[in-house]
Design a protein around this motif. Sequence first.
Motif, PDB file in Angstrom:
ATOM      1  N   ARG A 129       0.819  -1.196   0.000  1.00 55.75           N
ATOM      2  CA  ARG A 129       0.000   0.000   0.000  1.00 55.75           C
ATOM      3  C   ARG A 129       0.861   1.257   0.000  1.00 55.75           C
ATOM      4  O   ARG A 129       1.952   1.273   0.571  1.00 55.75           O
TER       5      ARG A 129
ATOM      6  N   GLU B  22      -1.719   5.334   2.886  1.00 57.50           N
ATOM      7  CA  GLU B  22      -2.788   4.406   3.241  1.00 57.50           C
ATOM      8  C   GLU B  22      -2.394   3.416   4.333  1.00 57.50           C
ATOM      9  O   GLU B  22      -3.197   2.575   4.735  1.00 57.50           O
ATOM     10  N   LEU B  23      -1.173   3.507   4.813  1.00 55.23           N
ATOM     11  CA  LEU B  23      -0.727   2.591   5.863  1.00 55.23           C
ATOM     12  C   LEU B  23      -1.359   2.973   7.199  1.00 55.23           C
ATOM     13  O   LEU B  23      -1.652   4.145   7.442  1.00 55.23           O
ATOM     14  N   PRO B  24      -1.581   1.993   8.086  1.00 56.51           N
ATOM     15  CA  PRO B  24      -2.141   2.295   9.414  1.00 56.51           C
ATOM     16  C   PRO B  24      -1.254   3.274  10.166  1.00 56.51           C
ATOM     17  O   PRO B  24      -0.034   3.307   9.968  1.00 56.51           O
ATOM     18  N   ALA B  25      -1.869   4.060  11.038  1.00 54.16           N
ATOM     19  CA  ALA B  25      -1.138   5.082  11.790  1.00 54.16           C
ATOM     20  C   ALA B  25      -0.042   4.478  12.665  1.00 54.16           C
ATOM     21  O   ALA B  25       0.950   5.144  12.966  1.00 54.16           O
ATOM     22  N   ILE B  26      -0.202   3.202  13.033  1.00 53.04           N
ATOM     23  CA  ILE B  26       0.788   2.549  13.888  1.00 53.04           C
ATOM     24  C   ILE B  26       2.124   2.322  13.177  1.00 53.04           C
ATOM     25  O   ILE B  26       3.168   2.189  13.806  1.00 53.04           O
ATOM     26  N   VAL B  27       2.100   2.282  11.845  1.00 49.86           N
ATOM     27  CA  VAL B  27       3.328   2.050  11.068  1.00 49.86           C
ATOM     28  C   VAL B  27       4.199   3.305  11.097  1.00 49.86           C
ATOM     29  O   VAL B  27       3.732   4.414  10.812  1.00 49.86           O
TER      30      VAL B  27
ATOM     31  N   GLN C 266       6.581   5.710   9.538  1.00 53.36           N
ATOM     32  CA  GLN C 266       6.935   6.055   8.149  1.00 53.36           C
ATOM     33  C   GLN C 266       8.442   6.267   7.983  1.00 53.36           C
ATOM     34  O   GLN C 266       9.007   5.928   6.952  1.00 53.36           O
TER      35      GLN C 266
ATOM     36  N   TRP D  61       6.692  -6.956  10.822  1.00 56.84           N
ATOM     37  CA  TRP D  61       5.649  -6.393   9.964  1.00 56.84           C
ATOM     38  C   TRP D  61       4.433  -7.326   9.986  1.00 56.84           C
ATOM     39  O   TRP D  61       4.545  -8.494   9.639  1.00 56.84           O
ATOM     40  N   GLU D  62       3.292  -6.791  10.393  1.00 61.67           N
ATOM     41  CA  GLU D  62       2.079  -7.600  10.517  1.00 61.67           C
ATOM     42  C   GLU D  62       1.289  -7.575   9.207  1.00 61.67           C
ATOM     43  O   GLU D  62       0.417  -6.729   9.000  1.00 61.67           O
TER      44      GLU D  62
ATOM     45  N   GLU E 184      -2.633  -7.575   9.041  1.00 61.15           N
ATOM     46  CA  GLU E 184      -3.298  -6.344   9.474  1.00 61.15           C
ATOM     47  C   GLU E 184      -2.947  -5.152   8.591  1.00 61.15           C
ATOM     48  O   GLU E 184      -3.789  -4.272   8.369  1.00 61.15           O
ATOM     49  N   TRP E 185      -1.721  -5.110   8.086  1.00 62.11           N
ATOM     50  CA  TRP E 185      -1.228  -3.919   7.394  1.00 62.11           C
ATOM     51  C   TRP E 185      -1.093  -4.082   5.881  1.00 62.11           C
ATOM     52  O   TRP E 185      -0.833  -3.128   5.175  1.00 62.11           O
TER      53      TRP E 185
END
Length: 209
Positions: free
Chosen positions: A68, A72-77, A79, A194-195, A198-199
């Motif tokens: 992605r 669009e990545l989850p906020a938990i990732v 950057q 890296w999940e 979920e991600w």
Amino acid sequence: MAKEKYYVVWEGVVPGIYRTWTDCQLQTKGYQGAKYKSFESLAEAERAFASSAYQYIGKNAPKAKTSRPPSELPAIVIQNSLAVDAACSGNPGQMEYRGVYVGNNQQLFHFGPVLGTNNIGEFLALVHGLAFLKQKGWDMPIYSDSKIAMKWVKDKKCKTKLEHTTQTNELFDMIARAEKWLRTNKYSTQIIKWETKEWGEIPADFGRK
């Protein structure tokens, strides 16, 4: 006015980046095993030339981007991080790995293809990432989707069952260098799992699934 293109010649008379189709043909026409491809920008061409041709051409080239975009990545990732991944056609088979900056999906390093396994590639990618960040002096975590590779790095040992033969000499030399680096270097880099479920696919994924 025709849009300018840039032609990457990985294998030809003189490998390089060329600005005209004619110049590209001069390097590839009649050259057995020539590998070349056009790109829309010089920056894209330079990244491609620094990478493996197999990442862009042939049956192993990704048909679509599966990871992605950063937005669009989850906020938990995180950057400001490095993601590493490996791909292998067969087990063993032609293996390669790369490191990608999560913030913009830019490829920072790439190796392969060589005969190996996916687990070895994941291990080498992590060690390459650790050494790369230490050399650059960059303080950021590394994402990996391989629990096995993370365990091997923690143990400072690549516990592969791949047979050491003349065909895998280069790979085992790399493994030995990676293990030595882990034994002789200190680092504070955080390695994060890296999940994927979920991600989505890790940004360094080769898109071959």
